[in-house]
Design an enzyme around this catalytic site. Structure first.
Site: not given
Length: 690
Positions: A494, A437
């Protein structure tokens, strides 16, 4: 004058070198016959000189030179050690035609050498510029080899976006002057995907000519699309300006990927899809089917409890999951997003016996194990920051993002530390997958940061070659062909809102194949939009790409469990051929419909996903025209999910009752009539060549 050409099955590029000056692209378009007289093409491409112009037209070369009185944006901006501008005037040295084209140029007075490389793989052309200097210089801007944009285009297509809203399509008319997109976030960015599509006038997804560009770099880029006063147009791509922060003697652009296609924007898209899947991504286990993914983030967030996680893993496996990914919260004292980034040791409070008991349970359930890292970031509340505040990129008084700083990845000691931490986890535990990430923009853009990240990824992949890595950056904030040289999957967004995902996936398919594009079935109530969608819609949207789940399976009722299990079973039965399929966006008259067709590599079968993304203005659906079929062949067409037809669908539409057999010609010119459906619904249409 010397003339050169590059050829792919669908396109030709003609370059000319005149009086030893830099090459100019004089033709780029549909493939020319091999016996075409290139000198005549060069002569025919010359434009007139008239009033208000110079006596000769400055070259629009692969690196337009300010020293040649070029009126547009130059392809290179340099300053010497004394701060003065350097205006190169390059002259031909040599050319190598053994593997594509490689041009060598020099400016002996300035002590500079330029190498321009063009390579061809399939229908993809890759172009790179490299600059060398005898003495250190400051590079402000270096474009990859510059191509002309077509005169027959009225608009250009590029992409903007935001968190949970990636790949938003912009259509901008060509006009005098510049459209410049500069991404100074230090990563690829949700906001500025590094690509441009220039369709000829009248081009659609399925017909007409189109030119496409993608800059394969993860550290921020600049795009210049410029129409000069004389009408010529140029497209430049390069690293974001002034991101080479140190004086140096060698600089290199990232690859610029280029393709022209005569058969619609889809033809450009499939070139990008195939090239990324088959020539850029290196698969750890290429013969292994893409596993159904489960990620626990939206089920537990930071609340890690082994019995709960084991229960979730058991349920996920029963639904069909084959990989379990433990997300954020397993390390340091990570109870929220303000602490512990950089402390990559297992939290003994949550995992007193380490991760082994959880991993053993996951393996017993028939799944492999993956784990989340955010290596490039650090919290002030961490042991690492307290020990090494000097490792932070930028000042400690900078504005934070999600409560975190960025580590300086250009430093050897930073990369060595991170390698040691990650390698220890990969050595101590049976890890199949890393979710990597990157949750904030850089305080200042710096190309060395990106190169350092690439180096760390390469070191880990070299020592742990069977571990797959996903590129995630708050979702789709780091997606490009540069990062994909080091990873195998992207987390596209997301947002697990199926309606948002339907659009995001549709636009991302202009560049990304199904095999690398993660798509998960989210919770009943989406955590990022608050919307509630039926499990059928959520499941089929996820089944369009690399399928997974990201919700708490304990929330599912019996009906939802059955639907999700059935769709997952369907995906597993079709994933192998879909992995190599072309994703073709379908032209739809109804703006409420977002439709695509995935066509098998051998052309013998397809699946069309027809998404009803809103309420249509007309009463009944308009026919959906398919594409790239054999017009002379017959296809057996089956509506896979006809049992989902709502009660208001009351007619005798053929597909509602069983399969139909129709010619490819009919399906492509008239189209297939589907039953009526509610908004936020997906029809799944399978076809097999007879």
């Amino acid at each position: 004058m010397s003339v050169f050409r590059l050829d792919t099955p669908r396109q030709t590029v003609v370059l000319t070198v005149t009086d030893g000056r830099l090459p100019c692209v004089v033709y780029w378009g549909e493939a020319l016959a091999m016996d075409d007289e290139l000198s005549s093409i060069v002569a025919a491409s010359r434009i007139d000189v008239t009033g208000g112009m110079l006596d000769a037209i400055p070259d629009l070369s692969i690196v337009p030179e300010a020293s040649q009185t070029f009126a547009g944006q130059p392809g290179m901006r340099l300053r010497g050690g004394d701060g003065r501008a350097i205006l190169p005037s390059f002259r031909f040295t040599s050319v190598d035609e053994t593997d594509g084209l490689t041009f060598h140029y020099s400016d002996t007075a300035a002590g500079l050498r330029l190498t321009a490389r063009f390579t061809v793989v399939g229908d993809m052309i890759t172009a790179v510029n490299e600059l060398q200097s005898d003495a250190p210089v400051h590079l402000q801007w270096l474009a990859a080899p510059v191509f002309r944009a077509p005169q027959h285009a009225t608009e250009m297509i590029d992409f903007a976006g935001r968190w949970i809203g990636e790949f938003q399509e912009n259509r901008t008319p060509w006009s005098a002057g510049i459209r410049m997109r500069e991404n100074r976030t230090g990563r690829t960015g949700h906001e500025h995907f590094p690509a441009l599509i220039v369709p000829n006038m009248g081009t659609t997804n399925t017909s007409g000519g189109a030119y496409a560009f993608h800059y394969g770099w993860s550290g921020g880029h600049t795009m210049i699309a410029e129409e000069l006063p004389d009408g010529r147009r140029q497209v430049q791509f390069g690293h974001a300006t002034d991101t080479e922060t140190m004086a140096g003697t060698k600089f290199k652009t990232a690859p610029l990927y280029l393709t022209y296609a005569p058969n619609g924007i889809n033809s450009c898209a499939t070139t990008f899809q195939r090239h990324l899947r088959d020539h850029i991504v290196t698969w750890p286990k290429p013969d292994t089917p893409r596993p159904v993914h489960y990620n626990c983030w939206e089920a537990i967030y930071f609340d890690h409890d082994i019995p709960t996680l084991c229960d979730i893993a058991t349920r996920a496996a029963a639904l069909g999951a084959e990989r379990f990914v433990l997300d954020d919260g397993w390390f340091g004292k990570r109870d929220d997003d303000t602490t512990s980034l950089g402390d990559w040791q297992v939290d003994p409070r949550k995992y007193p016996d380490g991760l082994t008991p959880l991993i053993d349970h996951i393996h017993a359930a028939g799944m492999t194990f993956g784990i989340w890292f955010e290596p490039e970031m650090i919290n002030a509340q961490s042991d690492l920051f307290r020990a090494h505040p000097d490792w932070v990129l930028g000042g400690v008084d900078q504005t934070l993002g999600r409560g975190q700083y960025v580590l300086d990845m250009a430093r050897d000691d930073v990369r060595d530390y991170l390698y040691g931490c990650i390698a220890a986890i990969l050595t101590d535990y049976d890890v199949d997958y890393i979710k990597w990430d990157h949750n904030r923009v850089l305080p200042t853009p710096d190309a060395a940061q990106t190169r350092g990240t690439y180096m760390l990824l390469d070191a880990l992949r070299g020592d742990f070659p069977e571990v797959e890595i996903e590129s995630c950056a708050s979702g789709g904030g780091r997606i490009d062909f540069g990062i994909m040289e080091h990873t195998q999957r992207v987390w596209l967004s997301d947002s697990n809102d199926a309606l948002e995902r339907l659009r995001i996936q549709h636009n991302a398919a202009l560049f990304l194949p199904s095999a690398v594009t993660g798509s998960h079935v989210g919770p009943r109530v989406c955590h990022t939009s608050g919307r509630t969608h039926d499990i059928r819609f959520r499941a089929w949207v996820a089944a369009q790409r690399h399928m997974g789940f990201e919700m708490d399976p304990r929330e599912l009722d019996d009906t939802e469990t059955k639907v999700l299990t059935d769709v997952t079973t369907w995906w597993k039965a079709n994933r192998d051929w879909m992995r190599g399929a072309d994703i073709l966006r379908l032209d739809t008259v109804d703006p409420a419909v977002i439709a695509e067709q995935q066509l098998a590599a051998d052309g013998t079968r397809f699946v069309a996903f027809i998404g009803q993304a809103g309420t249509s203005r007309q009463i009944v659906p308009r026919p959906i025209r398919l594409t790239e079929l054999d017009p002379a062949a017959q296809y057996k067409i089956e509506l896979t999910n006809r049992d989902q037809a709502p009660r208001l669908s009351r007619g005798d539409t053929a597909l509602a009752y069983g399969p139909v057999t129709l010619s490819g010609q009919y399906l492509m010119t008239h189209g297939i009539t589907i039953p009526w459906g509610f908004s936020d619904m997906m029809w799944v249409l399978e076809g097999k060549k007879q």
